[in-house]
Design an enzyme around this catalytic site. Structure first.
Site, mmCIF file in Angstrom:
data_model
loop_
_atom_site.group_PDB
_atom_site.id
_atom_site.type_symbol
_atom_site.label_atom_id
_atom_site.label_comp_id
_atom_site.label_asym_id
_atom_site.label_seq_id
_atom_site.Cartn_x
_atom_site.Cartn_y
_atom_site.Cartn_z
ATOM 1 N N GLY A 12 0.688 -1.331 -0.078
ATOM 2 C CA GLY A 12 -0.057 0.152 -0.093
ATOM 3 C C GLY A 12 0.995 1.141 0.047
ATOM 4 N N SER A 39 -2.046 -10.284 -3.197
ATOM 5 C CA SER A 39 -0.718 -10.152 -3.514
ATOM 6 C C SER A 39 0.100 -11.495 -3.208
ATOM 7 C CB SER A 39 -0.217 -8.899 -2.693
ATOM 8 O OG SER A 39 -1.189 -7.849 -2.794
ATOM 9 N N ARG A 108 -4.123 2.055 19.198
ATOM 10 C CA ARG A 108 -3.643 3.482 19.720
ATOM 11 C C ARG A 108 -4.274 3.670 20.943
ATOM 12 N NH1 ARG A 108 -4.783 6.432 14.065
ATOM 13 N NH2 ARG A 108 -2.855 5.712 12.955
ATOM 14 N N CYS A 147 -2.217 10.620 10.857
ATOM 15 C CA CYS A 147 -1.223 11.294 10.063
ATOM 16 C C CYS A 147 -1.450 12.975 10.646
ATOM 17 C CB CYS A 147 -1.123 11.119 8.707
ATOM 18 S SG CYS A 147 -2.865 10.808 8.217
ATOM 19 N N GLU A 199 -11.844 10.813 11.384
ATOM 20 C CA GLU A 199 -10.489 11.421 11.723
ATOM 21 C C GLU A 199 -10.701 12.585 12.807
ATOM 22 O OE1 GLU A 199 -8.325 10.189 9.437
ATOM 23 O OE2 GLU A 199 -6.876 11.657 9.441
ATOM 24 N N HIS A 239 -0.150 17.139 5.039
ATOM 25 C CA HIS A 239 -1.230 17.623 5.748
ATOM 26 C C HIS A 239 -0.806 18.867 6.290
ATOM 27 C CE1 HIS A 239 -2.866 13.702 4.709
ATOM 28 N NE2 HIS A 239 -3.077 13.136 5.961
HETATM 29 N N1 LIG Z 1 -1.680 6.949 3.951
HETATM 30 C C1 LIG Z 1 -1.428 7.706 5.003
HETATM 31 O O1 LIG Z 1 -0.777 8.961 4.719
HETATM 32 C C2 LIG Z 1 -1.497 6.991 6.195
HETATM 33 C C3 LIG Z 1 -0.856 7.993 7.429
HETATM 34 C C4 LIG Z 1 -0.875 7.264 8.776
HETATM 35 C C5 LIG Z 1 -1.612 6.031 8.855
HETATM 36 N N2 LIG Z 1 -2.064 5.330 7.616
HETATM 37 C C6 LIG Z 1 -2.851 4.053 8.080
HETATM 38 O O2 LIG Z 1 -1.810 3.185 7.630
HETATM 39 C C7 LIG Z 1 -2.405 1.972 7.141
HETATM 40 C C8 LIG Z 1 -2.100 1.652 5.671
HETATM 41 O O3 LIG Z 1 -2.793 2.952 4.943
HETATM 42 P P1 LIG Z 1 -2.428 2.973 3.357
HETATM 43 O O4 LIG Z 1 -2.623 4.317 2.983
HETATM 44 O O5 LIG Z 1 -0.945 2.520 3.162
HETATM 45 O O6 LIG Z 1 -3.446 2.063 2.768
HETATM 46 P P2 LIG Z 1 -3.381 1.137 1.544
HETATM 47 O O7 LIG Z 1 -2.496 1.953 0.480
HETATM 48 O O8 LIG Z 1 -4.939 0.734 0.973
HETATM 49 O O9 LIG Z 1 -2.723 -0.274 1.878
HETATM 50 C C9 LIG Z 1 -3.613 -1.181 2.494
HETATM 51 C C10 LIG Z 1 -2.393 -2.445 2.814
HETATM 52 O O10 LIG Z 1 -3.123 -3.292 3.596
HETATM 53 C C11 LIG Z 1 -3.264 -4.604 2.860
HETATM 54 N N3 LIG Z 1 -4.326 -5.390 3.119
HETATM 55 C C12 LIG Z 1 -5.593 -5.119 2.895
HETATM 56 N N4 LIG Z 1 -6.443 -5.955 3.174
HETATM 57 C C13 LIG Z 1 -5.840 -7.108 3.842
HETATM 58 C C14 LIG Z 1 -5.905 -8.422 4.228
HETATM 59 N N5 LIG Z 1 -7.126 -8.771 4.340
HETATM 60 N N6 LIG Z 1 -4.853 -9.218 4.895
HETATM 61 C C15 LIG Z 1 -3.628 -8.600 4.833
HETATM 62 N N7 LIG Z 1 -3.372 -7.369 3.868
HETATM 63 C C16 LIG Z 1 -4.458 -6.809 3.563
HETATM 64 C C17 LIG Z 1 -3.232 -4.233 1.250
HETATM 65 O O11 LIG Z 1 -2.533 -5.493 0.724
HETATM 66 P P3 LIG Z 1 -3.090 -5.783 -0.843
HETATM 67 O O12 LIG Z 1 -2.360 -4.609 -1.796
HETATM 68 O O13 LIG Z 1 -2.499 -7.033 -1.002
HETATM 69 O O14 LIG Z 1 -4.389 -5.585 -0.934
HETATM 70 C C18 LIG Z 1 -2.032 -2.945 1.248
HETATM 71 O O15 LIG Z 1 -0.782 -3.747 1.565
HETATM 72 C C19 LIG Z 1 -3.958 2.002 7.388
HETATM 73 O O16 LIG Z 1 -4.222 1.642 8.750
HETATM 74 C C20 LIG Z 1 -3.946 3.623 7.433
HETATM 75 O O17 LIG Z 1 -5.173 4.090 8.200
HETATM 76 C C21 LIG Z 1 -2.108 5.793 6.718
#
Ligand SMILES: NC(=O)c1ccc[n+]([C@@H]2O[C@H](COP(=O)([O-])OP(=O)(O)OC[C@H]3O[C@@H](n4cnc5c(N)ncnc54)[C@H](OP(=O)(O)O)[C@@H]3O)[C@@H](O)[C@H]2O)c1
Length: 346
Positions: A12, A39, A108, A147, A199, A239
């Site tokens: 992700g 994946s 958290r 974030c 959020e 952000h």
């Molecule tokens: N983006 C930000 O700025 C940010 C900042 C702080 C915190 N976060 C947190 O960090 C986490 C990831 O965010 P992201 O933005 O990277 O999300 P994302 O792009 O949607 O990526 C999600 C990841 O989770 C995996 N996943 C989904 N369903 C799954 C399952 N059933 N079993 C195992 N793996 C699974 C996906 O794998 P596949 O590719 O195989 O589907 C992918 O690797 C979230 O909890 C989010 O709230 C994000």
């Protein structure tokens, strides 16, 4: 000596940032990648839609993506899992003896789980002592904040000394904060979306825990009252938060700027590999900070503050900005693990 690490949710937006930031890390070596059944079994390069400018290193591109189960993962695992599945999977890893350093919201606010910003509340790592007994886990979970919460909490931490009493904050959050592919382009281009699920509650509760005091093995939340509104804007990374603050003892403006720019913590004292030389910079130009110009400052680990001025409703108002997938996610988690290493917890 290097320590093998795994990445859950490696495919992700945040997982990719882990891969980029850990390339050439002096202490940690990526040895294992986990994601969903979509994946599983694919080489990493075929499983991910790589969105970062630097290419994936060849050895990582070839690594097969594993199922998100503890079996053969290294002891230290960073998690960037979708929050819908993170609770169960991270819990299973901790139960099996792994150290999970997580970005997800699920644990958290657990009273025995540190919600860490190493410059702000490194002492909260002491919660880990109670976690094993309370949860019955052989391993442990440490989390980093939401974030936007990171940006707000870092800007507020140096201001606690003035008797921080009220905070009103409005966020302008980048699309990369919604993961990949995230928000449809039809919804966001030329638009502002005034709602991000969950959020506002995260900002209002997590900030109080982060700024809280550790007493007798638990965190007393900071008594500040926080009101948050969150919006998604057509920005790729970074952000921005627009903040008004009230104090019990309002200081002169120069004292606030001094407190911000002189702020530092254990990462700076110990020169941890991912620590920025200054966690907060104050920009005096009247049109800064801006995401395009300032989010990447010091490798994306510095929070930029500007436009500090008197507020007719509260005491002061200002703008702060941080990189959401680096200081707000992967970089934050790596800094947490570096602090744990420094403390002999890995
Ligand atoms: N983006 C930000 O700025 C940010 C900042 C702080 C915190 N976060 C947190 O960090 C986490 C990831 O965010 P992201 O933005 O990277 O999300 P994302 O792009 O949607 O990526 C999600 C990841 O989770 C995996 N996943 C989904 N369903 C799954 C399952 N059933 N079993 C195992 N793996 C699974 C996906 O794998 P596949 O590719 O195989 O589907 C992918 O690797 C979230 O909890 C989010 O709230 C994000």
């Amino acid at each position: 000596m290097t320590i093998d690490v795994g990445i859950l949710g490696a495919t992700g937006a945040v997982g990719q940032q882990f891969i980029a930031l850990l390339a050439g890390h002096p202490w940690f070596r990526i040895a294992w990648l986990g994601a969903s059944q979509r994946s599983e079994g694919k080489p990493y390069r075929d499983a991910t839609s790589w969105r970062l400018p630097a290419p994936i290193a060849d050895d990582i591109a070839r690594l097969p993506v594993r199922p998100a189960t503890p079996a053969d993962a290294p002891r230290l695992v960073f998690s960037a899992l979708d929050a819908g599945v993170a609770g169960e999977i991270e819990g299973a890893f901790a139960e099996a003896g792994h150290l999970i350093v997580s970005n997800s919201r699920n644990y958290r606010m657990d009273p025995t789980v540190p919600l860490l910003i190493p410059e702000v509340n490194a002492d909260h790592l002491a919660l880990l002592r109670a976690q094993g007994n309370a949860r019955g886990w052989k391993g442990r979970i440490v989390t980093n904040p939401n974030c936007s919460t990171v940006v707000l909490s870092m800007a507020l931490a140096p201001l606690r000394q003035f008797g921080l009493s009220k905070v009103m904050v409005t966020t302008l959050q980048a699309v990369s904060g919604a993961g990949y592919p995230g928000v449809p382009s039809w919804d966001i281009l030329g638009n502002v979306i005034p709602f991000i699920e969950g959020e506002e509650e995260k900002i209002e509760t997590e900030t109080k825990k982060i700024l809280g005091c550790l007493r007798e093995g638990r965190v007393d939340p900071h008594p500040v009252t926080i009101s948050a509104q969150t919006t998604r804007v057509a920005v790729q990374n970074g952000h921005t938060v627009s903040v008004s603050v009230a104090f019990d003892n309002p200081p002169p403006r120069e004292a606030i700027v001094d407190a911000l720019v002189s702020f530092k913590g254990r990462p700076q004292d110990h020169h941890l590999p991912s620590a920025p030389s200054r966690p907060i910079v104050y920009l005096s130009e009247r049109n800064r900070p801006q995401p395009v110009l300032d989010a990447g400052r010091d490798g994306g680990m510095t929070v930029s503050v500007g436009r500090l001025r008197a507020c007719p409703l509260f005491d002061y108002k200002f703008i702060a900005l941080g990189h959401n997938t680096i200081r707000g996610a992967a970089g934050a988690a790596i800094l947490n693990a570096e602090l744990m290493h420094q403390d002999g917890l890995l």
